[in-house]
Design an enzyme around this catalytic site. Structure first.
Site, PDB file in Angstrom:
ATOM      1  N   LEU A 157      38.149 -16.328  -6.753  1.00  0.00           N
ATOM      2  CA  LEU A 157      36.826 -15.723  -6.747  1.00  0.00           C
ATOM      3  C   LEU A 157      36.852 -14.540  -5.795  1.00  0.00           C
ATOM      4  O   LEU A 157      37.550 -14.560  -4.783  1.00  0.00           O
ATOM      5  CB  LEU A 157      35.756 -16.720  -6.276  1.00  0.00           C
ATOM      6  CG  LEU A 157      35.541 -17.971  -7.127  1.00  0.00           C
ATOM      7  CD1 LEU A 157      34.477 -18.855  -6.492  1.00  0.00           C
ATOM      8  CD2 LEU A 157      35.153 -17.608  -8.542  1.00  0.00           C
ATOM      9  N   ASP A 158      36.085 -13.540  -6.136  1.00  0.00           N
ATOM     10  CA  ASP A 158      35.981 -12.376  -5.273  1.00  0.00           C
ATOM     11  C   ASP A 158      35.414 -12.773  -3.913  1.00  0.00           C
ATOM     12  O   ASP A 158      34.707 -13.776  -3.781  1.00  0.00           O
ATOM     13  CB  ASP A 158      35.089 -11.336  -5.940  1.00  0.00           C
ATOM     14  CG  ASP A 158      34.932 -10.091  -5.094  1.00  0.00           C
ATOM     15  OD1 ASP A 158      35.954  -9.430  -4.867  1.00  0.00           O
ATOM     16  OD2 ASP A 158      33.808  -9.810  -4.652  1.00  0.00           O
ATOM     17  N   LYS A 159      35.693 -11.990  -2.922  1.00  0.00           N
ATOM     18  CA  LYS A 159      35.243 -12.279  -1.558  1.00  0.00           C
ATOM     19  C   LYS A 159      33.751 -12.542  -1.483  1.00  0.00           C
ATOM     20  O   LYS A 159      33.304 -13.453  -0.785  1.00  0.00           O
ATOM     21  CB  LYS A 159      35.615 -11.112  -0.640  1.00  0.00           C
ATOM     22  CG  LYS A 159      35.150 -11.285   0.804  1.00  0.00           C
ATOM     23  CD  LYS A 159      35.557 -10.090   1.652  1.00  0.00           C
ATOM     24  CE  LYS A 159      35.079 -10.252   3.093  1.00  0.00           C
ATOM     25  NZ  LYS A 159      35.476  -9.092   3.932  1.00  0.00           N
ATOM     26  N   ASP A 596      35.694 -12.492 -11.822  1.00  0.00           N
ATOM     27  CA  ASP A 596      34.874 -11.729 -10.881  1.00  0.00           C
ATOM     28  C   ASP A 596      35.647 -11.471  -9.606  1.00  0.00           C
ATOM     29  O   ASP A 596      35.072 -11.267  -8.552  1.00  0.00           O
ATOM     30  CB  ASP A 596      33.590 -12.502 -10.562  1.00  0.00           C
ATOM     31  CG  ASP A 596      33.894 -13.877 -10.006  1.00  0.00           C
ATOM     32  OD1 ASP A 596      33.220 -14.310  -9.081  1.00  0.00           O
ATOM     33  OD2 ASP A 596      34.813 -14.534 -10.503  1.00  0.00           O
TER      34      ASP A 596
END
Length: 597
Positions: A157-159, A596
């Protein structure tokens, strides 16, 4: 000849690896083949992909740089594997970690927003992987045989995205789960807060409140850090979405989003292409984000990240042939923004018969400590009729300059006399004046959208049709309509005399409005005016308390509605069917670079 499968030690030794493909491997991608062969050495598929793109692989002696090259089953293949024995293995770091499930082969954890998934050159520590190594000692390379910067990571998952992540605790589980992602047997549902109200095809099978986006994606041709929709040369990307809720001002919507492929930034790119980027995403929704911040209200302070949350995760356990389904509700920052959108200004309209005391009650409410902002339709009309006002200009153009006084403003007494003599003109005047007042009222509501309460006095609220319906949904201009009741003997006696209003004028005003009891029956609550100003003003405080109680009920109802929507989404995701995919494309999934991410 060196065989990776035969080397059971956790070695990073390098050299040229040579193999001969067998018929059973026909159709396998070259990066998938070498990722399998290099698995015990700790080389991820992404790393193998980079090696292939660097020209380190050969098929029958010919350099092949395309990771998606498919074997025929009889070739001689080789790979000049670089030395990566000097790589720094991430160090365990203590840190909070919510673990929803843990067994001998896998774990399901919750990644908080703001935490990077795995180390990278720009961030060698302080990541989820560092915390995983602390909480799961079995992930250590000497135990798991998983090397590199991403032990246990099968998707990411994105930060700035929060939510559920699946973690492999053994190399066998990593391979099985990676294949499950590639085969699209892992089902992921996200919750997204987006700008505006997305609309599907009302006449289509999914209806107006759902949609399916089937648009290929790839790197932006000039901005290499961004992804974009590509009509040519892009990779297949499919996203299903369902609108769960939209705030009544149409500012934002809550969507359930199902991923049917896993391209980098897929949700963000697809929704932005739809015209409804994520709240808090300045990369894919820069203009919408800038306008959001320019509002400078409390909402602008709540969208501090892209509002995307991995809500539901369903997959088959690789060792037990058992389906596991997990749910994680959004964190507080996501829910706080959702509540703020759902509990905006309580819009209250005061109405009643002429001379009932509604103007006096409006003034009393405004004078209360921390009194609400107020709007008077009568005062608005006075401004419109003043010299240079829009109402004066339009009325003189329609009825002639005879309706104007010497100062250029509307001669109200003369206009009233004209309307009494020619009743048919009243509709023409209303068609000119009412839209102007409505526009001013809309601006008043918008200017006070962040206030707990705003009150507008609208004598002709019902008569103007502002309580109607449109498209099956209530389009009320007010949340609460408060009527003021005053006995006719008081209106026609002391109150009329105190205003020096002729009886025939009051008769005309009454004839243009609903009868008092009909109007009050349409109101949500009624305030009694016994005739004295002090008694009427004394009712302002109790009225504010009743309105505050209604706001509390509205907030509770909104919370219950959101809970029900989340329960439904947890049960079956966005529930948007995906057209069938060719089996030959099943292993093209970017499982290492989540949609994402």
């Amino acid at each position: 000849m060196e065989h990776a499968k035969g080397n059971k030690a956790a070695s990073h030794a390098t050299g040229t690896l040579e193999r001969k493909a067998v018929p059973a491997e026909a159709g396998m991608r070259l990066d998938q083949y070498w990722a399998r062969e290099m698995a015990e050495r700790g080389a991820s598929r992404e790393r193998v992909k980079e090696w292939l793109q660097a020209g380190l692989a050969r098929v029958d002696g010919v350099v092949v740089k395309k990771p998606g090259y498919r074997l025929e089953g009889f070739e001689r293949v080789s790979l000049d594997a670089p030395d990566f024995s000097t790589e720094i293995t991430p160090a365990p770091e203590p840190g909070e970690l919510t673990v929803l499930h843990r067994d001998e082969t896998l774990a399901v954890v919750v990644k908080p927003a703001g935490l990077t998934t795995h180390p990278a050159p720009t961030q060698p520590a302080g990541t989820l992987v560092n915390r995983l190594l602390h909480h799961f000692p079995e992930l250590a390379p000497e135990v798991s045989a998983m090397h590199g910067e991403r032990p246990g990571i099968v998707h990411r998952l994105d930060k700035d995205t929060s939510g559920l992540m699946l973690v492999a605790l053994t190399e066998a589980a990593r391979l099985a789960l990676s294949q499950a992602f590639a085969d699209r047997r892992v089902h992921k549902t996200y919750l997204a807060l987006v700008h505006g109200r997305p609309k599907g095809d009302e006449a289509g099978p999914l209806g107006e409140d759902a949609g399916f986006i089937d648009l290929p994606m790839g790197r932006h041709p000039t901005l290499r850090t961004k992804m974009t929709v590509l009509r040519k040369g892009g990779r297949e990307a499919r996203t299903g979405w369902r609108r769960l809720w939209t705030d009544r001002l149409g500012r934002a919507s809550l969507l359930a989003v199902d991923l049917h492929t896993g391209r980098t930034h897929q949700i963000r790119v697809h929704l932005a292409h739809l015209g409804h980027p994520l709240l808090g995403d300045p990369v894919y929704g820069p203009s919408q984000h800038a306008r959001w911040l320019a509002e400078k209200g409390p909402l602008a302070q709540l969208a501090t990240r892209q509002m995307l949350h991995a809500f539901r995760l369903a997959f088959e356990h690789p060792g037990r042939a058992e389906e596991l389904v997990f749910r994680q509700d959004p964190p507080e920052d996501f829910m706080a923004l959702l509540r703020a959108l759902g509990t905006d200004c309580q819009r209250v309209v005061l109405t009643g018969a002429p001379l009932c005391g509604k103007s006096a009650l409006l003034a009393a409410l405004e004078a209360m400590p921390e009194g609400p902002p107020t709007f008077s339709a009568d005062a608005c009309v006075a401004r419109l009729y003043a010299p240079g006002g829009d109402g004066a200009a339009l009325l003189s153009r329609s009825l002639g300059r005879g309706v104007l006084g010497a100062d250029g403003g509307v001669d109200k007494a003369g206009l009233l006399s004209l309307l009494r003599k020619t009743p048919g003109l009243r509709r023409e005047v209303e068609d000119i004046v009412h839209p102007l007042v409505r526009h001013a009222l809309d601006r008043f509501w918008a200017a006070n959208a962040h206030a707990p309460l705003a009150v507008a006095e609208i004598p002709l609220y019902f008569e103007a049709g502002w309580q109607g319906r449109k498209g099956g949904e209530a389009r009320r201009m007010a949340d609460v309509v408060v009527g003021v009741r005053c006995p006719d003997d008081l209106r026609r006696g002391p109150l009329r005399e105190g205003r020096a209003l002729p009886s025939e004028t009051l008769d005309a005003l009454d004839s243009w409005q609903w009868p008092q009891e009909r109007k009050l029956a349409a109101c949500d609550m009624v305030v009694e005016n016994a005739g004295t100003l002090a008694a009427l003003e004394a009712q302002a405080g109790p009225l504010l308390k009743r309105l505050a109680a209604l706001r509390g009920e509205r907030e509770a109802a909104f919370a219950a509605r959101m809970a029900a929507l989340l329960d439904q989404t947890a049960e079956k995701g966005a529930d948007v069917p995906c057209p069938g995919l060719p089996a030959t494309q099943a292993d093209d999934e970017d499982w290492w670079d989540e949609a994402d991410g």
